[in-house]
Design a protein around this motif. Structure first.
Motif, PDB file in Angstrom:
ATOM      1  N   VAL B 101       0.832  -1.208   0.000  1.00 43.44           N
ATOM      2  CA  VAL B 101       0.000   0.000   0.000  1.00 43.44           C
ATOM      3  C   VAL B 101       0.864   1.254   0.000  1.00 43.44           C
ATOM      4  N   LEU B 104       2.360   1.716  -3.463  1.00 46.03           N
ATOM      5  CA  LEU B 104       1.329   2.195  -4.391  1.00 46.03           C
ATOM      6  C   LEU B 104       1.018   3.661  -4.129  1.00 46.03           C
ATOM      7  N   ALA B 105       0.942   4.013  -2.845  1.00 49.41           N
ATOM      8  CA  ALA B 105       0.634   5.396  -2.491  1.00 49.41           C
ATOM      9  C   ALA B 105       1.726   6.337  -2.986  1.00 49.41           C
ATOM     10  N   ALA B 106       2.989   5.941  -2.782  1.00 51.75           N
ATOM     11  CA  ALA B 106       4.102   6.788  -3.225  1.00 51.75           C
ATOM     12  C   ALA B 106       4.105   6.921  -4.745  1.00 51.75           C
ATOM     13  N   GLY B 108       1.516   6.567  -6.737  1.00 51.35           N
ATOM     14  CA  GLY B 108       0.361   7.391  -7.102  1.00 51.35           C
ATOM     15  C   GLY B 108       0.633   8.868  -6.901  1.00 51.35           C
ATOM     16  N   ASP B 109       1.268   9.197  -5.789  1.00 47.81           N
ATOM     17  CA  ASP B 109       1.583  10.597  -5.506  1.00 47.81           C
ATOM     18  C   ASP B 109       2.556  11.146  -6.541  1.00 47.81           C
ATOM     19  N   LEU B 111       2.996  10.051  -9.628  1.00 45.83           N
ATOM     20  CA  LEU B 111       2.254  10.187 -10.887  1.00 45.83           C
ATOM     21  C   LEU B 111       1.407  11.448 -10.868  1.00 45.83           C
ATOM     22  N   ASP B 112       0.763  11.670  -9.741  1.00 41.88           N
ATOM     23  CA  ASP B 112      -0.135  12.811  -9.633  1.00 41.88           C
ATOM     24  C   ASP B 112       0.617  14.126  -9.757  1.00 41.88           C
TER      25      ASP B 112
END
Lengths: 512, 168
Positions: B101, B104-106, B108-109, B111-112
């Motif tokens: 998790v 994935l969070a890192a 996602g951040d 990418l964002d």
């Protein structure tokens, strides 16, 4: 009757400039309070058994454009107007007493209140579009004048994105009127347009992307974190609590209701989009180090549930979506209010710097306790408002899209992850006694949070009070999607004590 | 969950184990005192008896009869640690679910911030750069502007004529 909700805040805001400065804040509170009382009266007068629009007003304005001053209220509109007036009052109350240029600030806040009410009440697409665009101007000024460090960048980005969204939805509506050969943009006329499914899909695309920017949905969301973080607390409450709902309202009112066949074609994709938004918002929120930014991404995640419910397209899921719109607004308002107080008193929003705020002697125990409640409400803890809404969305969507619903349930779990991270780091732990000389939180600063907390708990323990308003709308707007003859059963009203008779449903179906 | 469970002293353990054993054997005790019908013991009762016998004999062997050979280590250390660290559940959880998790969070951040926001900022940058370039391309001489306007009027005129001819 409904016009009062639009004109009272505008006139009140203009009159504020004539008041001496010490009466400006009480004046603004009075004006927004009167709007709130008027909305409460509308709630008391609203007839739930009538599935159509009530308190209608109609004035011909520019017939050449097909623009009429047409207002009306159904369950969805009533709930959204209630949310708007309530959160406007809360936002004005949350404003600091020593704000710069108070007259302009409160006038702009009341202008936003008025414009958003107008958008929710409009029964003519051009009138809706007019209010949709008008609310951008005061918001741009509110962010760019009273915002944080990167306020100019955030305000411009917000304005450009939302202006683009307006252009897209206008394109969709113009197409609808042109292809459907409608005489004007009145909602009643638009509901009578009958287009083949392929045209409906084509028209739904700009409407989806336009409102998708407003909601926002991934990947059209990048204006949101900057706008929410840079905006001051009252403006962030309005942005997150009310403005985002304009997008979902528009999607239900102009997307789902007017283009049901196209919606049915795109629904699986929309459910996937909603699920991706939920998980993406939650995952990126986990990685945030700024608590306000974390709450902003949490907002993105929760809007995905609304899209999932709308995509499923049955009365239960749409009831849940409508309830989720209201519950998300209230919870986001309390989270922003509390984060604002923490930033104000402690001086920072960084997760690494905040610690042990629940300390009863030198910390912010009441604020921390309310933050725990707000965080858990957002995560969907039973007994609090969001649980009822999310549960109804899941229950309604599972039969249509089980996989997407399960992914959203995982998203709910991830919501709990980042809120526990937030609460663990900020509220629990050891307070640094060397640094902990925080100004006292006055009762006046806590009152908005208390009021919102009461609403969260009360509507969580008695969710029927929230769900009953959206149900008639949910039943009415799925009528065009019912392939069979008049057989909408009273089981669609599970949260009310008396269900409408078959005759009433048949009458309403016959009318539409 | 992550700390090694403390081991209470025998004064606590012995009465607790005796009472736990009595509670578990309650159906058999009750049936042997003829307070229950005989069928109540059943398979569960037999299993309970067998497990108690096995545990008792195992404990007697490990702790009663092996003391002379290996007084300090009746059980292998890996087994003791497996129980002490709760089957390494916190560590497994941290290295599987939490790591996944968090990664994935890192991602996602990143990418964002860099990809999605980056693309938007790039469009903004191109627009601003385009505007600056256009600004500097102005000559300030009115003949240039008249020429530009005249050229575009001609182009529009030609375009409209083509449309009319094709439509007519």
């Amino acid at each position: 009757m409904l016009s009062l909700l639009i004109w009272l805040p505008i006139i009140g805001g203009a009159l504020l400039f004539a008041l001496p400065e010490k009466y400006v804040r009480p004046g603004a509170l009075t004006v927004s309070g009167l709007s709130l009382l008027w909305t409460a009266w509308l709630f008391s007068q609203y007839d739930i058994s009538n599935l159509g629009f009530q308190f209608s007003e109609h004035l011909s304005w520019i017939p050449a454009f097909g623009l009429d001053y047409a207002l009306g209220l159904d369950g969805l509109g009533l709930l959204m107007v209630g949310l708007n007036t309530f959160l406007s009052w809360i936002a004005i109350y949350t404003t600091q007493a020593n704000i710069e240029r108070p007259k302009l600030f409160y006038a702009l806040m009341l202008a936003v209140n008025s414009a958003v009410s107008g958008a929710f009440l409009a029964q003519n697409f051009l009138l809706f579009f007019f209010f949709f665009e008008v609310e951008l101007v005061p918001l741009y000024l509110l962010i760019s004048i009273w915002g944080g460090e990167k306020r100019g960048y955030a305000a411009t980005k917000f304005l450009l994105y939302t202006a683009l969204s307006g252009a897209l939805i206008l394109a969709g509506a113009l197409g609808m009127v042109w292809l459907g050969e409608a005489s004007d943009f009145n909602y009643e006329t638009l509901t009578k347009i009958s287009l083949p499914a392929s045209y409906q899909v084509l028209l739904l695309l700009p409407i989806l992307f336009g409102f998708g920017i407003k909601i926002p949905l991934i990947p059209l969301h990048t204006w949101l974190p900057d706008a929410y973080v840079e905006a001051s607390t009252p403006v962030a409450i309005l942005l997150g609590g009310v403005l985002a709902k304009l997008g979902t309202y528009g999607l239900l009112r102009f997307g789902f209701s007017l283009l049901p066949d196209g919606w049915a074609v795109l629904a699986p994709g929309l459910a996937v989009w909603g699920a991706i938004t939920v998980v993406y918002g939650a995952l990126v929120a986990i990685a945030q180090k700024d608590i306000k930014r974390m709450v902003a991404y949490s907002s993105i995640g929760h809007m995905g549930f609304i899209l999932l419910g709308a995509a499923a397209g049955n009365s239960l899921s749409i009831s849940g979506s409508i309830a989720q719109m209201a519950s998300h607004g209230i919870i986001l308002a309390i989270l922003f209010a509390l984060v604002g107080i923490i930033e104000n008193k402690v001086g920072t929003r960084e997760l690494s710097a905040l610690n042990g705020l629940m300390n009863p002697i030198r910390g912010l125990p009441v604020i921390s306790a309310l933050l725990v409640m707000g965080g858990m409400a957002s995560a969907g803890l039973p007994g609090l408002i969001n649980f009822a809404a999310e549960f109804v969305v899941f229950q309604g969507s599972f039969r249509q899209f089980p996989v997407q619903t399960l992914v959203c349930v995982v998203g709910t779990g991830l919501t709990a992850v980042y809120f526990v991270i937030l609460l663990n780091r900020t509220c629990f732990g050891r307070l640094d006694n060397e640094q902990a000389y925080f100004p006292k939180v006055t009762l006046n600063e806590k009152i908005p949070a208390y009021v919102l907390a009461f609403a969260i708990v009360a509507l969580g323990l008695q969710p029927g009070w929230l769900l009953r308003w959206g149900e008639p709308t949910a039943v009415r707007i799925i009528i065009p999607t019912l392939k069979t003859e008049v057989s909408a059963s009273p089981q669609h009203f599970p949260y009310q004590s008396d269900t409408p008779s078959q005759a009433l449903l048949a009458k309403n179906i016959g009318d539409s | 969950m992550t700390a090694r469970a403390p081991e209470p002293i025998w004064l606590v353990m012995v009465p607790m184990m005796m009472m736990a054993a009595m509670a578990l054997h309650a159906p058999i005790i009750l049936s042997s005192l003829a307070l229950l019908p005989i069928a109540a013991v059943g398979a569960m009762g037999i299993l309970l008896l067998l497990s108690s016998l096995l545990g008792g004999m195992g404990g007697l062997y490990l702790y009663g009869m092996r003391t002379k050979e290996a007084p300090e280590k009746p059980l292998p250390s890996w087994l003791v640690e497996l129980f002490a660290y709760d089957f390494y559940t916190p560590k497994i959880y941290k290295n599987s679910v939490v790591l996944a998790v968090a990664t994935l969070a890192a991602v996602g951040d990143w990418l964002d911030r860099n990809l999605i926001d980056g693309a938007v900022n790039l469009i903004g940058l191109i627009s601003v750069a385009g505007g600056e370039t256009l600004k500097y391309s102005n000559t300030g001489r009115s003949q240039f502007y008249v020429l530009t306007i005249a050229a575009f009027v001609v182009i529009i005129g030609v375009f409209m004529s083509c449309l009319t001819i094709m439509g007519g």
